[in-house]
Design an enzyme around this catalytic site. Structure first.
Site, PDB file in Angstrom:
ATOM      1  CD  GLU A   1      49.985  74.882  77.526  1.00 51.30           C
ATOM      2  OE1 GLU A   1      49.891  74.227  78.677  1.00 51.30           O
ATOM      3  OE2 GLU A   1      50.896  75.917  77.170  1.00 51.30           O
TER       4      GLU A   1
ATOM      5  CD  GLU B   1      49.030  79.035  76.452  1.00 50.27           C
ATOM      6  OE1 GLU B   1      49.728  79.161  77.302  1.00 50.27           O
ATOM      7  OE2 GLU B   1      47.776  78.522  76.330  1.00 50.27           O
TER       8      GLU B   1
END
Length: 359
Positions: free
Chosen positions: A164, A277
């Site tokens: 991320e 995710e």
């Protein structure tokens, strides 16, 4: 011939033999299933760089690994801290931490699952933003070259470049990602690479430029891999702000739309995707939304390689809504939907290879 070259050659030959074996057993592969279905086993990314293993951070236990393997899962995304593995940028990896990482990979593979190596740093090294000195593109490439050597051509090991990246402009992140890919390939590693975008690598925001420089859907088409053996990694949660921090799924429709949109983008551009995710609380609206996420990927397995649910791990508190770590021998409510999406465990098809065959 140097020791490094000999080791890489041995690993490449071993990978070729294992891939040939997988091809021979391919008759049992179910083409309706995604290649990889699994879990994030969180814990090794906990704490700061000075944390003590067993006190401030932990790697997965055999009990936990066995539980998810017995659920039919065939991949684990394994988060860890870059700073603990490489305490000084540009210098060798820490031997003790590397051994802990190796032991975790071996344990997971002993239970028949692949591993996604995940430096869980959000685009930072300590408090230094990636692409800014001292955490430069070259430093990032050096880190990945050193790590890639250790797992080069090991069947069932993927390289997830970074968890991320979020406040880095897409062109800057692309340059860092390409430098890391170059480092990986330069040392002879043919492992599959998972490439996230910036802006948290969100599916719903993939075509949105929120910090300037361009959106992921245009900029990240500039990924350069000499082997053309990579997939894009997306994340997507079902709460309204897509953060995964709320026990509600008031963003289910936008999550489904985001995944539908990036599915079309992948197909249009001849790319593959991996949902690294996503997660929901155990209430019925969230379970319904979770099933929709699985359905999008299952219906488009020509472009989706698979997924890893967030999250589980030995230290995850039972009160965490998205957690699916069992407590007291009882499955969490989400597991029924997850296990249905996992399906039966089958042989890995050659199209699902984690290491690109040489030649």
């Amino acid at each position: 011939m140097t020791g490094l070259v000999r080791r890489l050659l041995r690993q490449a030959l071993a990978a070729a033999v294992l891939l040939a074996s997988a091809a021979e057993t391919d008759a049992s592969f179910d083409p309706s299933q995604l290649c990889y279905r699994g879990i994030n086993l969180s814990g090794a990314e906990y704490g700061d760089r000075t944390g003590v293993v067993g006190t401030n951070y932990t790697y997965p236990s055999e009990e936990t690994v066995r539980y998810f393997a017995n659920k039919g899962m065939n991949v684990v995304r394994l988060p860890f801290r870059w700073e603990r593995l490489q305490p000084v940028l540009g210098q060798p990896l820490d031997g003790e931490e590397l051994q802990r990482l190796r032991d975790a990979v071996d344990l997971i593979q002993e239970h028949g699952m692949a591993v996604v190596l995940d430096p869980h740093n959000f685009g930072y090294y300590d408090k230094d933003q990636l692409t800014q000195a001292p955490a430069t593109d070259l430093a990032f490439g050096d880190f990945w070259a050193r790590l890639a050597v250790e797992f080069a051509n090991q069947k069932g090991v993927f390289f997830g470049l970074m968890n991320e990246p979020h406040d880095i402009k897409a062109p800057d992140w692309l340059e860092a990602a390409n430098t890391a890919i170059q480092g990986i390939r330069t040392v002879g590693a043919r492992n599959l690479i998972l490439v996230p975008g910036t802006n948290w690598s969100g599916a719903f925001t993939w075509a949105t430029d929120r910090i300037g420089g361009g959106a992921n859907d245009t900029v990240m088409l500039g990924v350069k891999d000499p082997l053309d053996f990579y997939a894009f990694e997306f994340h997507q949660y079902l709460d309204a702000d897509s953060s995964g921090t709320h026990p509600v799924c008031d963003g289910s429709d936008q999550a489904r739309q985001g995944l539908t949109d990036v599915t079309a983008w992948l197909r249009k551009n001849g790319k593959r995707g991996f949902l690294g995710e996503f997660g929901v609380a155990g209430n019925q609206p969230c379970l319904d939304g979770l099933k929709q996420v699985f359905d999008v990927m299952a219906d488009n397995n020509d472009v989706w390689l698979g997924w890893t649910y967030w999250a589980a791990g030995d230290w995850w508190p039972s009160q965490e809504p998205l957690n699916v770590q069992p407590r007291g021998g009882k499955d969490r409510p989400q597991m029924k939907v997850i296990v249905a999406a996992v399906g039966k465990k089958t042989a890995i098809a050659p199209a699902c290879a984690s290491v690109k065959p040489a030649g």
